[in-house]
Write a protein that holds these residues in place. Sequence first.
Motif, PDB file in Angstrom:
ATOM      1  N   TRP A  90      24.662  41.264  59.980  1.00 53.39           N
ATOM      2  CA  TRP A  90      23.487  41.572  59.169  1.00 53.39           C
ATOM      3  C   TRP A  90      22.475  40.431  59.157  1.00 53.39           C
ATOM      4  CZ3 TRP A  90      21.870  46.096  58.483  1.00 53.39           C
ATOM      5  CH2 TRP A  90      22.758  47.173  58.410  1.00 53.39           C
ATOM      6  N   THR A  94      18.737  41.310  60.357  1.00 55.90           N
ATOM      7  CA  THR A  94      17.533  40.947  59.608  1.00 55.90           C
ATOM      8  C   THR A  94      16.464  40.401  60.549  1.00 55.90           C
ATOM      9  OG1 THR A  94      18.864  40.420  57.661  1.00 55.90           O
ATOM     10  CG2 THR A  94      16.628  39.522  57.731  1.00 55.90           C
ATOM     11  N   LYS A  95      16.879  39.555  61.481  1.00 58.49           N
ATOM     12  CA  LYS A  95      15.940  39.007  62.462  1.00 58.49           C
ATOM     13  C   LYS A  95      15.343  40.114  63.326  1.00 58.49           C
ATOM     14  CE  LYS A  95      15.600  35.645  66.220  1.00 58.49           C
ATOM     15  NZ  LYS A  95      16.354  34.699  67.075  1.00 58.49           N
ATOM     16  N   ILE A  98      12.675  41.979  61.319  1.00 57.04           N
ATOM     17  CA  ILE A  98      11.466  41.182  61.108  1.00 57.04           C
ATOM     18  C   ILE A  98      10.601  41.144  62.359  1.00 57.04           C
ATOM     19  CG2 ILE A  98      10.621  38.828  60.688  1.00 57.04           C
ATOM     20  CD1 ILE A  98      13.012  38.438  58.815  1.00 57.04           C
ATOM     21  N   ILE A 217      19.381  42.593  50.756  1.00 53.19           N
ATOM     22  CA  ILE A 217      20.046  42.974  52.008  1.00 53.19           C
ATOM     23  C   ILE A 217      20.165  44.492  52.124  1.00 53.19           C
ATOM     24  CG2 ILE A 217      22.440  42.939  51.212  1.00 53.19           C
ATOM     25  CD1 ILE A 217      21.062  41.618  54.576  1.00 53.19           C
ATOM     26  N   VAL A 220      17.226  45.629  53.972  1.00 55.31           N
ATOM     27  CA  VAL A 220      17.400  45.399  55.406  1.00 55.31           C
ATOM     28  C   VAL A 220      18.216  46.534  56.022  1.00 55.31           C
ATOM     29  CG1 VAL A 220      18.371  43.874  57.157  1.00 55.31           C
ATOM     30  CG2 VAL A 220      17.191  42.905  55.185  1.00 55.31           C
ATOM     31  N   PHE A 224      16.867  48.771  58.951  1.00 56.24           N
ATOM     32  CA  PHE A 224      17.551  48.708  60.244  1.00 56.24           C
ATOM     33  C   PHE A 224      17.842  50.107  60.764  1.00 56.24           C
ATOM     34  CE2 PHE A 224      21.289  47.721  62.991  1.00 56.24           C
ATOM     35  CZ  PHE A 224      20.671  46.802  63.823  1.00 56.24           C
ATOM     36  N   ALA A 256      24.824  47.713  54.444  1.00 60.09           N
ATOM     37  CA  ALA A 256      24.505  46.285  54.448  1.00 60.09           C
ATOM     38  C   ALA A 256      24.943  45.613  53.150  1.00 60.09           C
ATOM     39  CB  ALA A 256      23.004  46.081  54.666  1.00 60.09           C
TER      40      ALA A 256
END
Length: 258
Positions: A90, A94-95, A98, A217, A220, A224, A256
């Motif tokens: 995770w 996240t990267k 972004i 999270i 995210v 995702f 997540a």
Amino acid sequence: MSSLQQRVLTALILAPLIILGTVTLSSDGFALMLTAVFAPAIWEWSGLIDRDSLPLRIAFTVVSLLSLLAIYLFSLDDLEWLLWLGTAFWVLATKRVIHYPQQLSLIQTSRGGRFIAGLLVLVPAWGSLILLHTQFGVAYLLLLVVLIWGADIGAYFSGRRWGRHKLAPAVSPGKSWEGVAGGALLALLAAVAIRYSLELPLALIPLIIISLLVVAISIVGDLFESLFKRIAGVKDSGNLLPGHGGVLDRIDSLTAAA
């Protein structure tokens, strides 16, 4: 019925059933209930890998379900490795969210990458929920569920009413920073209510910090899955839940956050 009416009615039917099962079922019963929830989500993720390849979809479903079975039979007493694997995934996810779509990776563009991503989204989450239920207790599991539901409900209504500043327009144009703020606020209020009603041994400040991290999270997780739906060219992962889309659309934040 309007989409909102369908959404509310579905939630009013399913939420009490989930809470009742969480509170009353034994460890084996809870694992079975959780698998029943995850099974359609697993199938829906297989459609994000390749909707037109039935053998690949069946392979992903079988591998996923066998992974859950293997964890329950052989690794339930030592799930630390699975939690670290999920946490590391995770962080990387996240990267990816972004930097989408400027930086596309194999995990997004290849069928093999989406296959592995699905396993890393769903299997550690299932194990984490089992661990919460069996080793930490129902109260902490209810805290997690309430946080997710509070964040989702708060974000939905505050985003519709005040949403102006887009959160991640390339991934999910409908989400806004105002929705994030409203979701976080309602989630915090719900967490405090659970903490005092169930007498959780958590001081208020740690509870707030944990809750905000979980909500962050969980966003995210939502984004995702939205990223993969965008790549697959679909709006919803499925249509099993009226007003909500697929099961995966309802548990994406939970995968997540768990």
